[in-house]
Design an enzyme around this catalytic site. Structure first.
Site, mmCIF file in Angstrom:
data_model
loop_
_atom_site.group_PDB
_atom_site.id
_atom_site.type_symbol
_atom_site.label_atom_id
_atom_site.label_comp_id
_atom_site.label_asym_id
_atom_site.label_seq_id
_atom_site.Cartn_x
_atom_site.Cartn_y
_atom_site.Cartn_z
ATOM 1 N N LYS A 192 -24.299 52.316 32.333
ATOM 2 C CA LYS A 192 -24.749 50.917 32.330
ATOM 3 C C LYS A 192 -25.700 50.688 33.510
ATOM 4 C CE LYS A 192 -20.624 49.616 34.917
ATOM 5 N NZ LYS A 192 -19.192 49.283 34.770
ATOM 6 N N TYR B 125 -42.570 37.944 58.577
ATOM 7 C CA TYR B 125 -42.258 36.533 58.350
ATOM 8 C C TYR B 125 -41.165 36.053 59.295
ATOM 9 C CZ TYR B 125 -44.570 36.661 53.748
ATOM 10 O OH TYR B 125 -45.458 36.761 52.726
#
Ligand SMILES: *Cc1c(COP(=O)(O)O)cnc(C)c1O
Length: 390
Positions: free
Chosen positions: A44, A280
């Site tokens: 998965k 940032y």
């Protein structure tokens, strides 16, 4: 050792899949569980971020893996596209409106509600085929599954309907990897065995009975039963530190080998003065004249923003600290102490270089999650390559 796949020279980031490591892990489980216990490899979430296409083809060729498990119907279709003759078990929910696609050779569904069973029965009956079902018993996590007291009635319902057949009986552990106190897992096993006994008494026989995820398969032989659902440890990652602590004292202990490495290329090298801000939010300021490397990977590619200013990458066998915040597609590293680094030199975000290693578990520990999440979130857009010794 052929470690450089030719295609990677034009890529800014890529994932390498170590075929030999994968074979090592599979062999370890094949030796660990009885011959009669099937190994169902869980693929998965894009094979835990490793790339479903490569992992399914390697596993299908391995002669160790007997089948696959996925979460969604769409994932099952991807597996069957790669390995058309394999058997795939869907562990998650398939919406009622999609069940028409779910009745096909090679595919088994996990069920826990009567609506799904009835809808499948009518679809399969119309097609004149039989859909194999695995009944999920909820023994202690309270997510998908029938209550133990309702399991027999559901099995009887399946038997009474045309077009459906009870192929398996399953459960899933709540905390087997979270603790070295296994009393709750033992309680869940007892509840599950009681259900199995009740079904067998009611002549529900020839069922594939399965409960074990990686941690259960590693630690508890009584959970091996007819099949194990092998996920994280097949990829060479320990389910948790607790599982490693418990397994490390076994006489047959063998280390797992991580299958995945994640690499990127330095896209700029810049010299900055002392006292300059990086990234940032101006969260890092150089305290000396520094050399920064720009890495063209960010949180949208799956490198967690929570690693801002916290993690390292490997450059020329040395650790380079991440400086400032992780951006959407970019982050910065400090190369000041690493000589002779050039533009486009490869850096290792997850993997080993010489004596240094950065594991998915290391990154997970730094940002308060588990290795499962680190690898599962590596963007499926990033190319994967299989590398091998031979
Ligand atoms: C994901 C999953 C597994 C595999 O668990 P690992 O800890 O990765 O081995 C097994 N069973 C179910 C139901 C799962 O959802």
């Amino acid at each position: 050792m052929s470690r450089n796949s030719p295609a990677e020279s034009n890529l800014h980031t890529w994932v390498e899949i170590d075929e030999d490591a994968f074979r090592h892990n599979l062999t370890l489980f094949r030796r660990k569980v009885p011959r009669t216990t099937r190994i169902c490899f869980v693929v998965k979430a894009n094979a835990y971020g490793h790339g479903v296409h490569h992992m399914v083809s390697l596993a299908a060729r391995s002669s160790v893996v007997d089948g696959f498990a996925v979460h969604t119907l769409r994932e099952a279709e991807d597996v069957l596209a790669v390995a058309p003759h394999s058997s795939v078990l869907v562990l998650g929910y398939v919406p009622l409106g999609n069940l028409g696609r779910a009745v096909r050779p090679g595919l088994s569904l996990t069920v826990w509600n009567a609506e799904t069973v009835r809808a499948l029965s009518s679809i399969a009956h119309t097609l004149d085929v039989t859909a194999p079902l695995h009944l999920k018993v909820e023994t202690g996590t309270n997510r998908h599954g029938v209550h133990p007291r309702d399991a027999l009635a559901m099995a009887d319902l399946i038997r009474s309907l045309p077009g459906v057949r009870l192929e398996g009986l399953s459960t899933h552990y709540a905390n087997i990897e979270d603790t070295t106190d296994y009393s709750y897992a033992e309680y869940q096993t007892r509840v599950f065995f009681d259900v199995r006994r009740a079904l067998v008494s009611a002549r529900h026989t020839n069922l594939v009975v399965h409960a074990a995820c990686s941690a259960a398969a590693l630690l508890f032989a009584p959970t091996h039963l007819d099949m194990i659902r092998l996920g994280i440890a097949g990829y060479g990652l320990w389910p948790s530190r607790e599982t490693l602590v418990s397994a490390a004292v076994f006489p047959d202990f063998s280390p797992l080998k991580p299958v995945l490495s994640w690499k990127a290329r330095i896209s700029q090298i810049r010299a900055v003065d002392a006292g300059q801000f990086v990234g940032y939010g101006c969260t890092f300021r150089t305290t000396r004249a520094s050399i920064l490397g720009i890495i063209p990977v960010g949180y949208s590619e799956g490198y967690p923003r929570a690693l801002s200013g916290a993690s390292h990458v490997l450059v020329r066998g040395a650790r380079a600290p991440v400086r400032g915040r992780i951006c959407m597609n970019i982050f910065m590293i400090d190369l000041t102490d690493i000589p002779d680094v050039s533009l486009e030199d490869p850096v290792i975000l997850i993997g080993a270089d010489g004596n240094e290693t950065v594991t998915a578990a290391d990154l997970a520990a730094m940002c308060g999650t588990i290795s499962y999440e680190i690898v599962a979130r590596i963007s499926p857009e990033i190319p994967r390559f299989v590398v091998t010794e031979r």
